[in-house]
Design a protein around this motif. Structure first.
Motif, PDB file in Angstrom:
ATOM      1  N   GLN A 191      33.581  18.885  41.031  1.00  0.00           N
ATOM      2  CA  GLN A 191      33.387  17.496  40.604  1.00  0.00           C
ATOM      3  C   GLN A 191      34.535  16.605  41.069  1.00  0.00           C
ATOM      4  OE1 GLN A 191      30.679  16.338  39.317  1.00  0.00           O
ATOM      5  NE2 GLN A 191      29.684  18.352  39.071  1.00  0.00           N
ATOM      6  N   LYS A 192      35.749  17.154  41.080  1.00  0.00           N
ATOM      7  CA  LYS A 192      36.909  16.384  41.530  1.00  0.00           C
ATOM      8  C   LYS A 192      36.798  16.042  43.010  1.00  0.00           C
ATOM      9  CE  LYS A 192      41.975  16.478  41.451  1.00  0.00           C
ATOM     10  NZ  LYS A 192      43.171  17.278  41.084  1.00  0.00           N
ATOM     11  N   LEU A 193      36.308  16.989  43.813  1.00  0.00           N
ATOM     12  CA  LEU A 193      36.147  16.736  45.246  1.00  0.00           C
ATOM     13  C   LEU A 193      35.059  15.703  45.518  1.00  0.00           C
ATOM     14  CD1 LEU A 193      36.434  20.377  46.678  1.00  0.00           C
ATOM     15  CD2 LEU A 193      38.092  18.524  46.945  1.00  0.00           C
ATOM     16  N   LEU A 194      34.028  15.680  44.687  1.00  0.00           N
ATOM     17  CA  LEU A 194      32.937  14.726  44.881  1.00  0.00           C
ATOM     18  C   LEU A 194      33.370  13.279  44.669  1.00  0.00           C
ATOM     19  CD1 LEU A 194      29.872  16.482  43.190  1.00  0.00           C
ATOM     20  CD2 LEU A 194      30.230  16.069  45.632  1.00  0.00           C
ATOM     21  N   GLU A 195      34.468  13.068  43.974  1.00  0.00           N
ATOM     22  CA  GLU A 195      34.910  11.714  43.637  1.00  0.00           C
ATOM     23  C   GLU A 195      35.593  10.994  44.791  1.00  0.00           C
ATOM     24  OE1 GLU A 195      37.381  12.216  40.274  1.00  0.00           O
ATOM     25  OE2 GLU A 195      35.745  12.797  38.902  1.00  0.00           O
ATOM     26  N   THR A 196      36.083  11.722  45.793  1.00  0.00           N
ATOM     27  CA  THR A 196      36.812  11.094  46.894  1.00  0.00           C
ATOM     28  C   THR A 196      36.097  11.335  48.226  1.00  0.00           C
ATOM     29  OG1 THR A 196      38.186  13.059  47.283  1.00  0.00           O
ATOM     30  CG2 THR A 196      38.987  11.436  45.688  1.00  0.00           C
ATOM     31  N   LYS A 197      36.377  10.461  49.176  1.00  0.00           N
ATOM     32  CA  LYS A 197      35.772  10.581  50.499  1.00  0.00           C
ATOM     33  C   LYS A 197      36.255  11.843  51.211  1.00  0.00           C
ATOM     34  CE  LYS A 197      35.199   8.038  54.829  1.00  0.00           C
ATOM     35  NZ  LYS A 197      35.534   6.788  55.580  1.00  0.00           N
ATOM     36  N   ASP A 198      37.561  12.093  51.127  1.00  0.00           N
ATOM     37  CA  ASP A 198      38.107  13.301  51.759  1.00  0.00           C
ATOM     38  C   ASP A 198      37.574  14.565  51.087  1.00  0.00           C
ATOM     39  OD1 ASP A 198      39.535  11.775  53.531  1.00  0.00           O
ATOM     40  OD2 ASP A 198      41.406  11.836  52.371  1.00  0.00           O
ATOM     41  N   SER A 202      35.471  17.571  52.734  1.00  0.00           N
ATOM     42  CA  SER A 202      35.859  18.973  52.611  1.00  0.00           C
ATOM     43  C   SER A 202      34.686  19.831  52.142  1.00  0.00           C
ATOM     44  CB  SER A 202      37.030  19.111  51.638  1.00  0.00           C
ATOM     45  OG  SER A 202      37.362  20.470  51.434  1.00  0.00           O
ATOM     46  N   LEU A 203      33.903  19.315  51.194  1.00  0.00           N
ATOM     47  CA  LEU A 203      32.733  20.048  50.719  1.00  0.00           C
ATOM     48  C   LEU A 203      31.681  20.195  51.815  1.00  0.00           C
ATOM     49  CD1 LEU A 203      32.244  18.562  47.125  1.00  0.00           C
ATOM     50  CD2 LEU A 203      32.909  20.908  47.720  1.00  0.00           C
ATOM     51  N   GLU A 204      31.528  19.148  52.613  1.00  0.00           N
ATOM     52  CA  GLU A 204      30.548  19.214  53.696  1.00  0.00           C
ATOM     53  C   GLU A 204      30.922  20.291  54.724  1.00  0.00           C
ATOM     54  OE1 GLU A 204      28.507  16.299  57.083  1.00  0.00           O
ATOM     55  OE2 GLU A 204      29.987  15.502  55.667  1.00  0.00           O
ATOM     56  N   LEU A 469      41.160  23.747  53.422  1.00  0.00           N
ATOM     57  CA  LEU A 469      41.836  23.387  52.173  1.00  0.00           C
ATOM     58  C   LEU A 469      42.899  22.323  52.405  1.00  0.00           C
ATOM     59  CD1 LEU A 469      42.261  26.970  50.662  1.00  0.00           C
ATOM     60  CD2 LEU A 469      40.479  25.290  50.181  1.00  0.00           C
ATOM     61  N   GLU A 470      43.325  22.159  53.669  1.00  0.00           N
ATOM     62  CA  GLU A 470      44.320  21.144  54.009  1.00  0.00           C
ATOM     63  C   GLU A 470      43.664  19.871  54.536  1.00  0.00           C
ATOM     64  OE1 GLU A 470      46.995  22.880  56.803  1.00  0.00           O
ATOM     65  OE2 GLU A 470      47.289  24.713  55.641  1.00  0.00           O
ATOM     66  N   GLY A 471      42.331  19.832  54.488  1.00  0.00           N
ATOM     67  CA  GLY A 471      41.621  18.656  54.986  1.00  0.00           C
ATOM     68  C   GLY A 471      41.476  18.612  56.484  1.00  0.00           C
TER      69      GLY A 471
END
Length: 584
Positions: A191-198, A202-204, A469-471
């Motif tokens: 959920q935390k990753l879904l909140e930001t563009k980066d 990363s999820l994609e 994990l480092e973007g």
């Protein structure tokens, strides 16, 4: 006996041809015009084909160039032969009254009919030749269309190629996140990753243990395949312009339509991208003729044999039409064919073995295989012998190709490209085995993140690239992982006379990588063991005289630190650790 058989072959109407040629000056002129016309067509067509190959349109649409090279020649020949046939029929070059009397007196054809039959035979052969050249072009076009669809599917799976315009893929498709997080990620992190563009990016890029992406893609345009084709064509046009303008690796203007080939046509350009994992094709990077050299030893496919089969069938049909006895002709040449077959027995066995290897893709150049205990890389496969280079470049084996079909072959490259990098070590009996296993797990985890090749790519195969994990973009260490893996693997192997023996291994991307990975892990092990006072005993017998307690006390100084490592990294046994956590 053979001479009598051959001389008795029925020649049908062939015997009247010489009489026809010498019977009329007009006929002789017509034949001369026909021969000179065919020669002129061949010469003009060669120049025309070279001219077509030197134009950009032939590289952008290679099927048109292939049509011009192979089909236009028989088409022009058909037009010429038909014109002469019409001329002969229209201007009555034969004496009609004499032909009527000859026809009534004999069952044979008249001169007019024989000459018309000759021209018709040439026309039929030209049509057959045109069809024989056209069929492979149509089949090739169909196959290229299918391959284009496969490339498009690969583009979707890879979420774009490296040479795409910026954000091109996301102008065609929009990523839709899954409703639930992947198994390897907590819901809070998800959920935390879904909140930001980066975070969404990363999820994609996240890959499952099977190498698949998560989520789905929503189509933003009516025809994504059409848009992708436009993009690929645009990239090829840029490649073509860079080649011909001199803005390339070679430093000079590359020429179109020359031999060896200096500029790839569109279909070969796409094939080179495919072979390189869809990496960009750099203009002028490879020497002239590179693409042809890679396939020069590959046997002809079925489509390449089609023109021969069609032309032979047309020729036999024409010969039968002229009443030549094909059975007698086949009998006369059968003995010669059998003799040639026995003489070429070994050659043919090697050739057909070569065809089976290529068609079944048992192994390819670059694959690492083992044949009768010899381990190496396939250097080159030919219709006679196969060259296998030793994995450590110690030697080059030359093996008859037919032997590779009958021998036991182990292919280390096909399907699962997993090569273990393994190290063994013995530690003192005074060290706690669980603590040792935990420290070795720490070493393995470090190795997975830190050991890279000269280009910065991780050498150890992993379920998820640490760069994600480092973007950053994945280096490819998590691609094509089709089996579930838990790395590193640490095992307590045995109790030895003077040491407790442990083994640790990870899987690397190819055979040569294992040696660097093993060396680097030993370096890490030496430092980590020194840090935590994990002792490697000397291979001698030690008589203790009250020093065992002192040595035990020395080792116990680092017990707390080793326990922290044990709690953080575990021993590599998930079931046991989960049970211990439950008890706590």
């Amino acid at each position: 006996m053979a001479e009598d058989t051959i001389t008795n072959i029925s020649t049908g109407e062939f015997q009247t041809l010489s009489e026809i040629v010498f019977s009329s000056l007009s006929i002789q002129i017509s034949l001369i015009v026909l021969v000179l016309g065919l020669i002129s067509i061949i010469l003009i067509h060669k120049k025309f084909a070279r001219w077509v190959n030197s134009k950009e349109i032939s590289h952008i649409h290679p099927e048109l160039a292939e049509f011009a090279r192979k089909v236009m020649l028989p088409v022009f020949a058909i037009v010429l032969i038909t014109a002469i046939n019409v001329h002969v029929q229209a201007f009555e070059l034969f004496d009609e009254e004499v032909e009527i009397l000859e026809s009534e007196a004999s069952d044979s054809l008249t001169h007019r009919e024989v000459f018309a039959k000759l021209l018709s035979s040439l026309n039929i052969f030209s049509i057959g030749y045109a069809v024989s050249q056209l069929i492979p072009i149509l089949i090739t076009k169909y196959d290229r269309t299918k391959q284009e669809r496969t490339d498009f599917d690969s583009w979707k799976m890879m979420t774009g190629f490296a040479d795409d315009e910026q954000n091109f893929f996301h102008r065609i498709f929009e990523w839709v996140p899954p409703k639930h997080p992947p198994k390897t990620m907590s819901n809070e992190t998800f959920q935390k990753l879904l909140e930001t563009k980066d975070g969404r990016k990363s999820l994609e890029q996240h890959r499952t243990t099977r190498g698949f992406t998560i989520g789905s893609y929503k189509q933003l345009v009516d025809d994504p395949l059409k848009e992708w084709r436009k993009s690929e064509t645009k990239k090829y046009l840029k490649y073509l312009k860079d080649c011909t303008s001199g803005n390339n690796f070679s430093g000079y203007k590359l020429r179109l339509g020359v031999t060896p080939q200096e500029v790839y046509p569109f279909d070969i350009w796409a094939e080179q991208k495919r072979l390189a994992g869809y990496a960009p094709v750099l203009p002028g990077e490879k020497p002239p003729g590179w693409a042809q050299k890679r396939v020069q030893d590959i046997p002809k496919s079925f489509r390449q044999w089609i023109p021969i089969f069609v032309n032979v069938a047309v020729f036999l049909g024409i010969v039968a039409w002229w009443q030549v006895d094909l059975v007698v002709l086949a009998t006369a040449t059968g003995g010669l064919s059998i003799g040639i077959g026995f003489a070429l027995k070994e050659t043919m066995e090697n050739y057909f073995a070569y065809v089976f290897i290529r068609k079944d893709r048992m192994f390819l150049e670059g694959d690492r295989i083992e044949v009768d205990g010899y381990n190496g890389y396939v250097h080159k496969i030919t219709p006679r012998v196969t060259y296998i280079r030793h994995a450590l470049n110690e030697s080059l084996a030359v093996i008859p190709t037919k032997q590779l079909v009958t021998s036991k072959i182990i292919n280390y490259t096909t399907s699962f490209k997993l090569v273990p990098a393994e190290i063994d070590v013995g530690v003192s009996y005074l060290n706690d085995p669980e603590q040792v296993a935990a420290i070795m797990m720490k070493i393995g985890k470090r190795a997975m993140k830190e050991i890279t090749d000269s280009e910065g790519a991780h050498m150890i195969i992993q379920e998820q690239c640490p760069y994600l994990l480092e973007g950053k973009k994945s280096c490819g260490c998590d691609k094509d992982v089709l089996v579930d893996m838990e790395q590193p693997k640490v095992r307590f192997r045995k109790f030895d006379d003077s040491a407790l023996y442990f083994g640790m291994w990870v899987y690397v991307k190819d055979y040569g990588s294992q040696f660097k990975v093993e060396s680097d892990m030993r370096m890490m092990m030496y430092k980590e063991f020194k840090k935590y006072d994990i002792r490697i005993p000397w291979p001698i017998r030690t008589i203790y005289q009250g020093d065992e307690k002192r040595e035990y006390d020395e080792i116990s100084k680092y017990d707390e630190e080793r326990k922290r490592v044990l709690d953080e990294y575990g021993t590599g046994d998930p079931k046991k650790e989960n049970k211990q956590n439950g008890e706590k």
